[in-house]
Design a protein around this motif. Structure first.
Motif, mmCIF file in Angstrom:
data_model
loop_
_atom_site.group_PDB
_atom_site.id
_atom_site.type_symbol
_atom_site.label_atom_id
_atom_site.label_comp_id
_atom_site.label_asym_id
_atom_site.label_seq_id
_atom_site.Cartn_x
_atom_site.Cartn_y
_atom_site.Cartn_z
ATOM 1 N N THR A 77 7.095 -4.237 35.883
ATOM 2 C CA THR A 77 7.551 -5.296 36.784
ATOM 3 C C THR A 77 7.082 -5.003 38.206
ATOM 4 N N ILE A 78 6.510 -6.021 38.841
ATOM 5 C CA ILE A 78 5.880 -5.855 40.157
ATOM 6 C C ILE A 78 6.460 -6.833 41.163
ATOM 7 N N ASP A 79 6.665 -6.356 42.371
ATOM 8 C CA ASP A 79 7.071 -7.198 43.491
ATOM 9 C C ASP A 79 5.830 -7.955 43.971
ATOM 10 N N ASP A 80 5.813 -9.271 43.828
ATOM 11 C CA ASP A 80 4.627 -10.065 44.152
ATOM 12 C C ASP A 80 4.280 -10.046 45.647
ATOM 13 N N GLN A 81 5.257 -9.787 46.501
ATOM 14 C CA GLN A 81 5.010 -9.812 47.951
ATOM 15 C C GLN A 81 4.595 -8.450 48.507
ATOM 16 N N LYS A 82 4.968 -7.373 47.831
ATOM 17 C CA LYS A 82 4.729 -6.042 48.408
ATOM 18 C C LYS A 82 3.984 -5.080 47.484
ATOM 19 N N GLY A 83 3.994 -5.341 46.195
ATOM 20 C CA GLY A 83 3.433 -4.380 45.251
ATOM 21 C C GLY A 83 2.133 -4.831 44.624
ATOM 22 N N GLY A 84 1.930 -4.397 43.401
ATOM 23 C CA GLY A 84 0.702 -4.747 42.692
ATOM 24 C C GLY A 84 -0.350 -3.655 42.807
ATOM 25 N N ILE A 85 -1.598 -4.052 42.620
ATOM 26 C CA ILE A 85 -2.713 -3.098 42.646
ATOM 27 C C ILE A 85 -2.977 -2.660 44.077
ATOM 28 N N VAL A 86 -2.833 -1.375 44.332
ATOM 29 C CA VAL A 86 -3.056 -0.832 45.665
ATOM 30 C C VAL A 86 -4.430 -0.184 45.783
ATOM 31 N N ASP A 87 -5.035 0.133 44.653
ATOM 32 C CA ASP A 87 -6.395 0.683 44.634
ATOM 33 C C ASP A 87 -7.028 0.340 43.289
ATOM 34 N N GLY A 88 -8.293 -0.075 43.319
ATOM 35 C CA GLY A 88 -8.981 -0.443 42.085
ATOM 36 C C GLY A 88 -8.934 -1.919 41.783
ATOM 37 N N ALA A 89 -8.667 -2.743 42.805
ATOM 38 C CA ALA A 89 -8.579 -4.195 42.577
ATOM 39 C C ALA A 89 -9.919 -4.768 42.108
ATOM 40 N N HIS A 90 -11.025 -4.235 42.649
ATOM 41 C CA HIS A 90 -12.332 -4.710 42.202
ATOM 42 C C HIS A 90 -12.557 -4.373 40.730
ATOM 43 N N THR A 91 -12.158 -3.175 40.334
ATOM 44 C CA THR A 91 -12.296 -2.784 38.935
ATOM 45 C C THR A 91 -11.492 -3.710 38.045
ATOM 46 N N ALA A 92 -10.267 -4.013 38.454
ATOM 47 C CA ALA A 92 -9.405 -4.901 37.671
ATOM 48 C C ALA A 92 -10.018 -6.287 37.531
ATOM 49 N N LYS A 93 -10.596 -6.793 38.620
ATOM 50 C CA LYS A 93 -11.197 -8.129 38.592
ATOM 51 C C LYS A 93 -12.448 -8.149 37.722
ATOM 52 N N ALA A 117 -0.407 -5.215 47.861
ATOM 53 C CA ALA A 117 -0.365 -3.890 48.489
ATOM 54 C C ALA A 117 -1.749 -3.349 48.841
ATOM 55 N N ASN A 118 -2.800 -4.050 48.401
ATOM 56 C CA ASN A 118 -4.153 -3.534 48.578
ATOM 57 C C ASN A 118 -4.680 -3.792 49.975
ATOM 58 N N ALA A 119 -5.401 -2.824 50.505
ATOM 59 C CA ALA A 119 -5.983 -2.973 51.844
ATOM 60 C C ALA A 119 -7.171 -3.906 51.849
ATOM 61 N N ARG A 120 -7.782 -4.126 50.670
ATOM 62 C CA ARG A 120 -8.957 -4.992 50.583
ATOM 63 C C ARG A 120 -8.783 -5.959 49.433
ATOM 64 N N ASP A 121 -9.094 -7.227 49.670
ATOM 65 C CA ASP A 121 -9.060 -8.198 48.589
ATOM 66 C C ASP A 121 -10.263 -7.980 47.678
ATOM 67 N N PRO A 122 -10.116 -8.241 46.378
ATOM 68 C CA PRO A 122 -11.236 -8.035 45.444
ATOM 69 C C PRO A 122 -12.260 -9.154 45.531
ATOM 70 N N ILE A 123 -13.004 -9.191 46.628
ATOM 71 C CA ILE A 123 -14.048 -10.197 46.805
ATOM 72 C C ILE A 123 -15.411 -9.503 46.773
ATOM 73 N N GLY A 124 -16.461 -10.311 46.788
ATOM 74 C CA GLY A 124 -17.804 -9.745 46.794
ATOM 75 C C GLY A 124 -18.184 -9.128 45.455
ATOM 76 N N LEU A 125 -17.754 -9.763 44.350
ATOM 77 C CA LEU A 125 -18.040 -9.192 43.043
ATOM 78 C C LEU A 125 -19.512 -9.317 42.655
ATOM 79 N N ASN A 126 -20.277 -10.086 43.451
ATOM 80 C CA ASN A 126 -21.710 -10.174 43.182
ATOM 81 C C ASN A 126 -22.498 -9.102 43.924
ATOM 82 N N ARG A 127 -21.799 -8.248 44.694
ATOM 83 C CA ARG A 127 -22.480 -7.119 45.324
ATOM 84 C C ARG A 127 -22.980 -6.173 44.244
#
Length: 414
Positions: free
Chosen positions: A101-117, A44-54
């Protein structure tokens, strides 16, 4: 539909119904960071949690690990993690255990994915303090046509970092010239999207630590803001540049420029050698919080400014800055040009570090018992900065007195 259930252990939990959308429920969980589940989807996130070395991500991790902030405050400084779920079920009221319980195709982390990673990586490397928590906001009953709007809304509040604006405006141009040699290539980030080990704030921080214009050696004040609040030196630097844009020779930071590369090298020497000096003096570094250990992902820390061998250990910034700041005692302003130089040259400064290091290391280690064991506590403690500064000030004054006595003695012999 593919779905996955994750177990959350909460310190505190709340549930409220949405005031308009009857089927929507909102949960707020305060979760110990070390207990945060791994591999939650981000469909559901607009941005993938990449660039963790930024740099911004490294700053978050330093905060999580208590290197740059007080333990137990991570949840107060981080906006948390928002999750879209199908269902939340309380499985143990006493222990506050929830199955989400999360829908793997539509749900999940929608904001804060970088924090989670970042939390996930820290947990994998066992560097997450027990005291740190993160806020988790869970939404259920969200219809498909609203998911995109939520993702867009939660991810459009990002402001352009000031350093990116300053970079466009040419504020950093002369700094870039100072570190334009091939050995510095790719080491510094100049704008928010750059991914480098260090950034322009590190350069300005070094200059601020050696800034005898604003922090004269006899003034009793120290450049603690270089560590305590990075935005302050950055704003000061930009304001100084704007004021002296037409004549850089009047800029106090430009007048400090000849110290920059040497200051970076000294920074490396202190960080690389601290632990070894402590152990050689009979200490036991062990799991010393002011010394960080490179995790298995990294392998070893490098010290490019001084060209030192890599090491799995280095002194944290919060413990390094007060030591480096004490070397203002060896900075002088040329009365004719107004430019800063090292008293006796940088070779003398390195010799002073070699001779005084055991004393400075001992003072720093002892301060962890008196002030606190976390680097953030040392980096912000004015008494600690003052103690280190006075130790080098006394050493400098003794050397001056001995030189004067030797000169007078030599005169009598003639």
């Amino acid at each position: 539909m593919s779905k996955t259930t994750y177990r959350f252990r909460a310190y505190e939990a709340r549930k409220v119904s949405h005031p308009i959308l009857g089927g929507v429920e909102k949960y707020w969980l305060t979760v110990r960071a070390a207990d945060f589940p791994t591999n939650i989807g981000t469909a559901a996130n607009a941005r993938d949690p990449i660039g963790l070395n930024r740099r911004v991500c490294r700053d978050v991790r330093d905060s999580l690990e208590g290197k740059t902030s007080k333990l137990g405050t991570f949840d107060l400084m981080n906006k948390g993690i928002t999750v879209l779920a199908l269902d939340v079920k309380l499985v143990d009221k006493d222990q506050k255990l929830f199955d989400v319980t999360i829908d793997d195709q539509k749900g999940g982390i929608v904001d804060g994915a970088h924090t989670a990673k970042i939390i996930e990586q820290s947990n994998e490397e066992d560097t997450t303090p027990e005291e740190q928590h993160v806020e988790v906001y869970i939404r259920t009953g969200i219809e498909d046509d609203v998911i995109t709007d939520i993702a867009r809304g939660l991810n459009t509040a990002i402001q352009v970092a000031p350093k990116s604006i300053y970079n466009i405006d040419g504020v950093f141009d002369w700094l870039k010239e100072e570190v334009s040699a091939p050995r510095y290539h790719g080491l510094f980030a100049w704008k928010e999207t750059d991914a480098s080990e260090y950034d322009v704030r590190d350069l300005i921080g070094i200059l601020e630590l050696l800034n005898v214009v604003d922090y004269p050696n006899g003034g009793g004040r120290h450049p603690i803001s270089a560590y305590e609040k990075w935005s302050t030196p950055l704003e000061k630097f930009a304001g100084d540049f704007e004021e002296n844009r037409k004549n850089l020779r009047n800029s106090k930071y430009y007048r400090l420029r000849k110290l920059l590369r040497d200051g970076l090298a000294l920074y490396d020497y202190i960080r690389r050698q601290f632990r070894d000096i402590h152990n050689q003096a009979g200490g036991r570094a062990g799991k010393m919080n002011i010394v960080e250990e490179a995790g298995p992902r990294r392998g070893a820390f490098t010290f490019p400014f001084a060209g030192l061998d890599p090491s799995p250990y280095r002194l944290t910034k919060g413990a390094t800055y007060p030591i480096l700041g004490a070397f203002r005692n060896y900075v002088d302003l040329d009365q004719k040009t107004g430019e800063a130089t090292w008293r006796g040259g940088f070779s003398l400064v390195l010799r002073v570090w070699e001779e005084a290091a055991p004393e400075l290391v001992e003072e720093t280690f002892n301060a962890t018992s008196e002030i606190g064991r976390m680097p953030d506590q040392l980096g912000k403690n004015r008494k600690h900065w003052d103690n280190l500064h006075m130790k080098l000030q006394l050493r400098f004054l003794r050397a001056q007195l001995e030189a004067q006595q030797a000169e007078r003695g030599g005169g009598r012999k003639r």
